[in-house]
Design an enzyme around this catalytic site. Structure first.
Site, PDB file in Angstrom:
ATOM      1  N   GLU A   1     -11.691   3.010   6.399  1.00 50.00           N
ATOM      2  CA  GLU A   1     -10.534   3.146   7.281  1.00 50.00           C
ATOM      3  C   GLU A   1     -10.309   4.642   7.498  1.00 50.00           C
ATOM      4  O   GLU A   1      -9.575   5.299   6.758  1.00 50.00           O
ATOM      5  CB  GLU A   1      -9.279   2.498   6.681  1.00 50.00           C
TER       6      GLU A   1
ATOM      7  N   ASP B   1      -5.911   2.880  -1.199  1.00 52.14           N
ATOM      8  CA  ASP B   1      -6.558   3.657  -0.151  1.00 52.14           C
ATOM      9  C   ASP B   1      -6.869   5.038  -0.719  1.00 52.14           C
ATOM     10  O   ASP B   1      -5.968   5.782  -1.099  1.00 52.14           O
ATOM     11  CB  ASP B   1      -5.637   3.771   1.065  1.00 52.14           C
TER      12      ASP B   1
ATOM     13  N   GLN C   1      -9.549   0.614   0.430  1.00 54.03           N
ATOM     14  CA  GLN C   1      -9.889   1.300   1.671  1.00 54.03           C
ATOM     15  C   GLN C   1     -10.261   2.734   1.333  1.00 54.03           C
ATOM     16  O   GLN C   1      -9.749   3.300   0.362  1.00 54.03           O
ATOM     17  CB  GLN C   1      -8.714   1.268   2.657  1.00 54.03           C
TER      18      GLN C   1
ATOM     19  N   GLU D   1       0.832  -1.203   0.000  1.00 52.94           N
ATOM     20  CA  GLU D   1       0.000   0.000   0.000  1.00 52.94           C
ATOM     21  C   GLU D   1       0.871   1.258   0.000  1.00 52.94           C
ATOM     22  O   GLU D   1       1.639   1.474   0.939  1.00 52.94           O
ATOM     23  CB  GLU D   1      -0.899   0.023   1.236  1.00 52.94           C
TER      24      GLU D   1
END
Length: 248
Positions: free
Chosen positions: A230, A172, A198, A137
């Site tokens: 998140e 994300d 996310q 990530e």
């Protein structure tokens, strides 16, 4: 798409992890993720998950929680031996919990040697866990100054170099927005390598507002994985879950 709650950030009003599982179950979630679940006995976690027919789908490695310490060390040359000692520990804990995805944190490092260490460690980890979906990530430098992996295009290049079928990208939206602003444009470049999503709002990492166009793009591209909240709730978690309906 399926929705998921990150219990390291959501439901802080409930208390510890076990209480957050209760809160998530009552809110209707059937899947959750935890950044570092190592502080609670696996049997206690499993028992609480079973109460709601809930699955823990994603966790970070290596252990333990990075509060006050390193944020991973897969790209840190001096800690390669430590990574290879700790990865099997994380893998055993993940298997005990029925976790199917594990995010490998790169840690703080820079330069060619760090990159080579990261590639070697990722390739080694993928070989050790052929049936586990491993994730990398990109994390923005404002949130984690010095973090090695902070560029989506570089993440794709690393995936290509490692060339492991069980290694893919965690996208994300908060980090994408902090790095580049337009999350849909980032997705257009790298979405084909993503197996887990996310979401969180930028710049304060609160509820993911204005994500409708992003959700539409995920649907248009046939993304069928999880979308996990998140973020740090700005109030009670249950008051900010409108994204769940929008994402499904």
């Amino acid at each position: 798409m399926k929705t998921c709650a990150n219990l390291s950030l959501l439901f802080p009003e409930a208390g510890g992890l076990l209480e957050r599982i209760d809160a998530a179950g009552k809110a209707g979630f059937t899947a959750v993720e935890v950044q570092f679940p190592y502080d609670d006995p696996a049997n206690d976690i499993l028992s609480r998950l079973a109460k709601y027919d809930m699955q823990l789908i994603t966790m970070n490695c290596p252990p333990p929680n990075y509060t006050g310490g390193e944020r991973g060390w897969a790209a840190v040359p001096a800690l390669q031996d430590r990574f290879r000692r700790d990865f099997p520990r994380a893998l055993r804990f993940a298997k005990a919990l029925g976790v199917t995805r594990m995010h490998i944190m790169s840690g703080s490092a820079e330069g060619a040697e760090a990159r080579q260490t990261y590639v070697e460690n990722l390739r080694w980890a993928a070989e050790q866990a052929p049936h586990m979906s491993l994730l990398i990530e990109p994390i923005n430098q404002t949130s984690m100054p010095g973090y090695f992996l902070s560029d989506f295009d570089e993440a794709v290049r690393i995936l290509d170099e490692v060339a492991a079928p069980n290694l893919s990208l965690l996208f994300d939206s908060f980090h994408a927005a902090m790095m580049e602003g337009d999350i849909v444009k980032v997705w257009d470049r790298v979405g084909h390598r993503v197996t887990h999503v996310q979401i969180g709002g930028a710049p304060h990492r609160h509820e993911p507002e204005n994500h409708e166009a992003f959700f539409d793009r995920l649907r248009a591209d046939g993304y069928g994985g999880y979308v996990s909240g998140e973020y740090n709730p700005s109030g009670l978690t249950t008051d900010g879950l409108s994204w769940v309906k929008a994402a499904t």
